[in-house]
Design an enzyme around this catalytic site. Structure first.
Site, PDB file in Angstrom:
ATOM      1  N   HIS A  69       0.960  -1.287  -0.111  1.00 35.71           N
ATOM      2  CA  HIS A  69      -0.035  -0.301   0.386  1.00 35.71           C
ATOM      3  C   HIS A  69       0.697   1.329  -0.166  1.00 35.71           C
ATOM      4  O   HIS A  69       0.374   2.145  -0.646  1.00 35.71           O
ATOM      5  CB  HIS A  69      -1.338   0.243   1.346  1.00 35.71           C
ATOM      6  N   GLU A  72       2.112   1.925  -3.343  1.00 34.39           N
ATOM      7  CA  GLU A  72       0.899   2.825  -4.264  1.00 34.39           C
ATOM      8  C   GLU A  72       1.369   3.914  -4.362  1.00 34.39           C
ATOM      9  O   GLU A  72       1.066   4.166  -5.046  1.00 34.39           O
ATOM     10  CB  GLU A  72      -0.206   1.371  -3.732  1.00 34.39           C
ATOM     11  N   HIS A  73       1.238   4.379  -2.729  1.00 34.54           N
ATOM     12  CA  HIS A  73       1.462   6.129  -2.891  1.00 34.54           C
ATOM     13  C   HIS A  73       2.413   6.257  -3.358  1.00 34.54           C
ATOM     14  O   HIS A  73       2.074   7.484  -3.643  1.00 34.54           O
ATOM     15  CB  HIS A  73       0.728   5.476  -1.207  1.00 34.54           C
ATOM     16  N   GLU A 144      -4.128   8.085   7.679  1.00 31.61           N
ATOM     17  CA  GLU A 144      -4.872   7.167   6.906  1.00 31.61           C
ATOM     18  C   GLU A 144      -5.328   5.704   7.728  1.00 31.61           C
ATOM     19  O   GLU A 144      -6.239   5.314   7.872  1.00 31.61           O
ATOM     20  CB  GLU A 144      -4.513   6.954   5.557  1.00 31.61           C
TER      21      GLU A 144
END
Length: 430
Positions: A69, A72-73, A144
């Site tokens: 994840h 991905e960012h 997040e």
């Protein structure tokens, strides 16, 4: 790159498939007259892949939870500028997501398709990480993670996965934890990228009113011709029994929430796995769909509301028969669902319920072809699983009531079930 044409006469649909010399798998789905064009490229890299090696290596590499994840960012941050800023100049709408078993980058547009496709193919092949930008991103993703920890729906599912599974890494939060991502470095990101983002571990799908040959040539010219390599994730042994039969948590909710899951195992053969998953969806619709006595009676009694959901959730290395609901008494509702499932195991599904459910699931599968976005995402997901966009429809057509009734005892095994509940902070657990 040679393309093969694949048709389904019943659906009146066609797609083209090819494999680039680098190993990248290419799926092109022409939809004449479509107002928008959609492109998505995916890598088989998700939260499941926290320990891996390149085939032929001796030792597995273990990376911090949440790195897929995090990667991905960071992929959108290019050395020559942010990819989102580049997309804003072409008018495309871009996004990305990481799941348990894959990471995908996507955009949709009504014009300037090739300019946007060029951006997509450029930034996924040019990673740019520095310790300074990684440290900055740790703060952003940390916020997040905390936001998700305040989400009752996500906490319900997370609790359920941890209750059901003992060893399967699907029990790990996709984003990781604030602690785990604090150990991510630029070097680790490059190592993870080098393993999972090699073209042989990726698939691209384009869906819309496209020139197939031109699009294939455009992609072929822009993909680096690297030597294919295979990534192997560390194996694990998952017992039939669950980790905990019941877990609960108190949060800021007005109505308690229930999650119930039965752990399942997918067949190794891709098409048999697809057939099992669509049969499970038919079973769930036949037993618990909105037209069933179970749903109507419990809705009228106030045991459930329109938030009641059921699904067969599956992916690489995991499969669950899953229920989620808002209800006054989570444990009581879980017991009622288990009772209905046990009755079905004993008596089977009636032909009327089976036929109604099969028509509903078939209609949902066919409706996929009306959306370029859903179709593109499905093309990548199905390819990763070893199937194609026509596999689900074919499997539904071939699924009969005898197959479903035979599957019932395997889907609803008591020892493989667990319940997760969320209660209001100021409420009392019943």
């Amino acid at each position: 790159m040679n393309l093969s044409k694949v048709e389904n006469a019943v659906l009146g649909e066609t797609y083209y498939f090819g494999v680039h010399s680098s190993g990248l798998r290419v799926i092109l789905i022409p939809k004449k007259g479509s107002a928008s064009t959609y492109a998505v490229i995916g890598a088989k890299c998700g939260s499941l892949d926290s320990a891996f090696k390149i085939e032929g290596d001796e030792d597995f590499v273990t990376v911090p939870d949440g790195i897929a994840h995090f990667l991905e960012h960071k992929m959108f941050e290019c050395e020559d500028g942010d990819a989102f800023l580049k997309y804003s100049k072409t008018g495309a709408s871009a996004n990305a997501f990481t799941s348990f078993d894959k990471t995908c980058y996507l955009f949709s547009c009504t014009h300037g398709f090739y300019e946007s496709l060029d951006i997509l193919l450029d930034f996924v092949q040019r990673p740019y990480f520095t310790e300074e930008t990684v440290k900055k991103e740790q703060g952003i993703i940390g916020q997040e993670i905390k936001m998700y920890e305040d989400s009752p729906g996500w906490e319900l599912l997370k609790g359920l996965l941890n209750a059901v599974y003992r060893e399967n890494p699907v029990r790990t939060d996709i984003a990781g934890t604030v602690e785990s991502i604090s150990h991510i470095t630029a070097d680790l990101l490059y190592r993870c990228y080098g393993a999972f983002y090699n073209p042989a571990n990726m698939t691209i799908a384009v869906c819309g009113d496209i020139d197939v040959e031109k699009t294939a040539g455009f992609i072929s010219e822009r993909i680096r011709d690297t030597k294919p390599k295979k990534v192997v994730s560390k194996p694990f042994e998952e017992p039939d029994e669950v980790s905990a039969p019941f877990v609960s948590k108190k949060m800021q909710v007005s109505i308690p929430m229930m999650g119930l899951a039965y752990k399942d195992i997918l067949p190794e053969d891709p098409y048999e796995a697809k057939k099992r998953s669509v049969a499970a969806e038919i079973i769930l619709e036949a037993l618990f769909g909105e037209a069933t006595d179970f749903y109507c009676s419990h809705y009228d009694k106030g045991d459930i509301n329109t938030a009641f959901e059921k699904e067969y959730m599956c992916g690489r290395g995991f499969a669950l028969t899953l229920f989620e609901a808002e209800t006054r008494d989570p444990e009581k509702l879980a017991c009622m669902i288990k009772t209905r499932a046990a009755e079905a195991v004993k008596d089977g599904i009636s032909p009327e319920d089976f036929n109604r459910a099969k028509r509903r699931i078939y209609g949902d599968a066919v409706s996929l072809f009306d959306s370029v976005e859903r179709l593109g995402d499905a093309a990548v997901a199905e390819d990763f699983s070893g199937n194609d966009i026509f596999s689900a429809v074919k499997a539904i057509e071939e699924t009969d009531i005898a197959y479903c009734n035979g599957l019932l005892p395997e889907l609803f095994r008591e020892k493989s079930s667990a319940v997760s509940a969320i209660y209001p902070i100021d409420g009392e657990k019943k």
